[in-house]
Motif scaffolding. Structure first.
Motif, short mmCIF file in Angstrom:
data_model
loop_
_atom_site.label_atom_id
_atom_site.label_comp_id
_atom_site.label_asym_id
_atom_site.label_seq_id
_atom_site.Cartn_x
_atom_site.Cartn_y
_atom_site.Cartn_z
N GLN A 264 -1.08 7.13 33.61
CA GLN A 264 -0.27 8.20 34.02
C GLN A 264 0.81 7.67 35.19
O GLN A 264 1.84 8.25 35.40
N ALA A 265 0.33 6.60 35.94
CA ALA A 265 1.28 5.90 36.80
C ALA A 265 1.88 5.00 36.56
O ALA A 265 2.44 4.15 37.38
N HIS A 266 1.92 4.40 35.24
CA HIS A 266 2.61 3.27 34.93
C HIS A 266 3.87 3.58 34.44
O HIS A 266 3.98 3.94 33.02
N TYR A 267 4.89 3.29 35.03
CA TYR A 267 6.28 3.79 34.69
C TYR A 267 6.88 2.35 34.25
O TYR A 267 8.26 2.21 33.76
N GLY A 268 6.34 1.15 34.47
CA GLY A 268 6.97 -0.22 34.34
C GLY A 268 6.33 -1.10 35.32
O GLY A 268 5.73 -0.73 36.01
N GLY A 269 6.57 -2.19 34.82
CA GLY A 269 6.19 -3.47 35.55
C GLY A 269 4.80 -3.84 35.34
O GLY A 269 4.17 -3.30 34.57
N PRO A 270 4.00 -4.50 36.45
CA PRO A 270 2.69 -4.90 35.98
C PRO A 270 1.76 -4.05 36.21
O PRO A 270 2.14 -2.95 37.00
N LEU A 271 0.66 -4.09 35.56
CA LEU A 271 -0.68 -3.34 35.83
C LEU A 271 -1.42 -3.38 36.85
O LEU A 271 -1.74 -4.61 36.99
N THR A 272 -1.06 -2.66 37.96
CA THR A 272 -1.87 -2.75 39.01
C THR A 272 -3.30 -1.97 39.23
O THR A 272 -3.43 -1.11 38.41
N PRO A 273 -3.99 -2.37 40.18
CA PRO A 273 -5.26 -1.74 40.24
C PRO A 273 -4.94 0.01 40.29
O PRO A 273 -5.90 0.66 39.83
N LYS A 274 -4.00 0.34 41.22
CA LYS A 274 -3.69 1.59 41.43
C LYS A 274 -3.37 2.47 40.04
O LYS A 274 -4.03 3.56 39.73
N VAL A 275 -2.55 1.46 39.32
CA VAL A 275 -2.08 2.09 37.87
C VAL A 275 -3.24 2.14 37.08
O VAL A 275 -3.48 3.21 36.41
N LEU A 276 -4.16 1.20 36.99
CA LEU A 276 -5.38 0.98 35.89
C LEU A 276 -6.27 2.44 36.30
O LEU A 276 -7.03 2.61 35.58
N GLY A 277 -6.12 2.73 37.62
CA GLY A 277 -7.08 4.00 37.93
C GLY A 277 -6.52 5.15 37.53
O GLY A 277 -6.97 6.35 37.86
N THR A 278 -5.39 5.33 36.47
CA THR A 278 -4.90 6.60 36.08
C THR A 278 -4.90 6.66 34.59
O THR A 278 -4.14 7.33 33.80
N GLY A 279 -5.71 5.88 33.91
CA GLY A 279 -5.91 5.99 32.67
C GLY A 279 -6.61 7.06 31.89
O GLY A 279 -7.78 7.31 32.53
N LEU A 280 -5.83 7.93 31.12
CA LEU A 280 -6.62 9.19 30.59
C LEU A 280 -7.60 8.52 29.83
O LEU A 280 -7.46 7.86 28.96
N GLY A 281 -8.70 9.67 29.81
CA GLY A 281 -10.11 9.62 29.30
C GLY A 281 -10.84 8.42 29.75
O GLY A 281 -12.11 8.20 29.01
N GLY A 282 -10.71 7.64 30.80
CA GLY A 282 -11.48 6.53 31.36
C GLY A 282 -11.76 6.82 32.72
O GLY A 282 -12.56 7.36 33.28
N ALA A 283 -10.57 6.56 33.52
CA ALA A 283 -10.51 6.78 34.88
C ALA A 283 -10.24 8.40 35.34
O ALA A 283 -11.03 8.61 36.28
N ILE A 284 -9.60 8.93 34.44
CA ILE A 284 -9.29 10.42 34.97
C ILE A 284 -9.58 11.30 33.59
O ILE A 284 -9.51 10.61 32.66
N ASP A 285 -9.60 12.50 34.02
CA ASP A 285 -9.79 13.38 32.59
C ASP A 285 -8.55 13.23 31.45
O ASP A 285 -7.48 13.26 31.81
N GLY A 286 -9.25 13.02 30.31
CA GLY A 286 -8.38 12.93 29.18
C GLY A 286 -7.91 13.81 28.36
O GLY A 286 -7.68 15.22 28.92
N THR A 287 -7.48 13.90 27.13
CA THR A 287 -6.64 14.77 26.24
C THR A 287 -7.48 15.74 25.58
O THR A 287 -7.04 16.76 24.79
#
Length: 183
Positions: free
Chosen positions: A37-60
């Protein structure tokens, strides 16, 4: 995966309400979710990886969800919800596997594993690129489906636990493997 998280990474739906500061969508907009949800471009940072639907945060896999407007994109008008709902995670993962670091070329061999969304998307993208596909599966019925979708050769890994050797014998070696085992 976070404990008690709602699973599901791909999603398509309709916006039923918007916040007062939302500018990209309005009620009734048809949208797709972004996986991170927070990856709008560029490298995948730990913060970005913490916004994966269905894994880190509630999914669909829920009736309603609250999303930041930047975690959604417009749904293609020519697709149904079911069709569009396959794009945001599985299809983009397959696309990246085939066109990321080493783009697939006509005549390349691509190995797909199983019949999940990433593998089916990968098979279709590979065939559209003129590549040859060797696929693995666990049943005769799924093997027939893979053949109908264009797989050039199918190996039942339950019948042949040394499927990798068979794949190498058939192809002489593959240029791309769409490995779906996850992290």
């Amino acid at each position: 995966m976070a404990p008690n998280v709602v699973p599901g990474s791909d999603g398509a739906g309709e916006v039923v309400a918007v916040g007062s500061k939302v500018t990209r969508f309005e009620q009734g907009s048809k949208v797709l979710t972004l996986f991170n949800q927070a990856h709008y471009g560029g490298p995948l940072t730990p913060k970005v990886l913490g916004t994966g639907l269905g894994g880190a945060i509630d999914g669909t896999l829920r009736q309603y969800g609250i999303f930041n407007e930047n975690g959604l994109v417009d749904m293609p008008k020519n697709l149904s919800y079911l069709e569009a709902g396959t794009l945001s995670c599985s299809a983009l993962t397959a696309w990246n596997a085939l066109y990321g670091l080493n783009p697939v070329l006509p005549g390349d061999w691509v190995l797909t594993q199983g019949t999940g969304g990433v593998s089916i998307s990968g098979l279709q993208f590979a065939k559209a690129a003129g590549a040859r596909v060797i696929a693995t599966t666990s049943s005769a019925a799924k093997a027939e489906t893979l053949k109908k979708l264009g797989a050039d050769y199918v190996i039942n890994y339950k019948e042949n636990p040394n499927w990798g050797d068979e794949a190498k014998n058939v192809t002489g070696g593959v240029q791309h493997v769409i490995e779906v085992g996850g992290a």
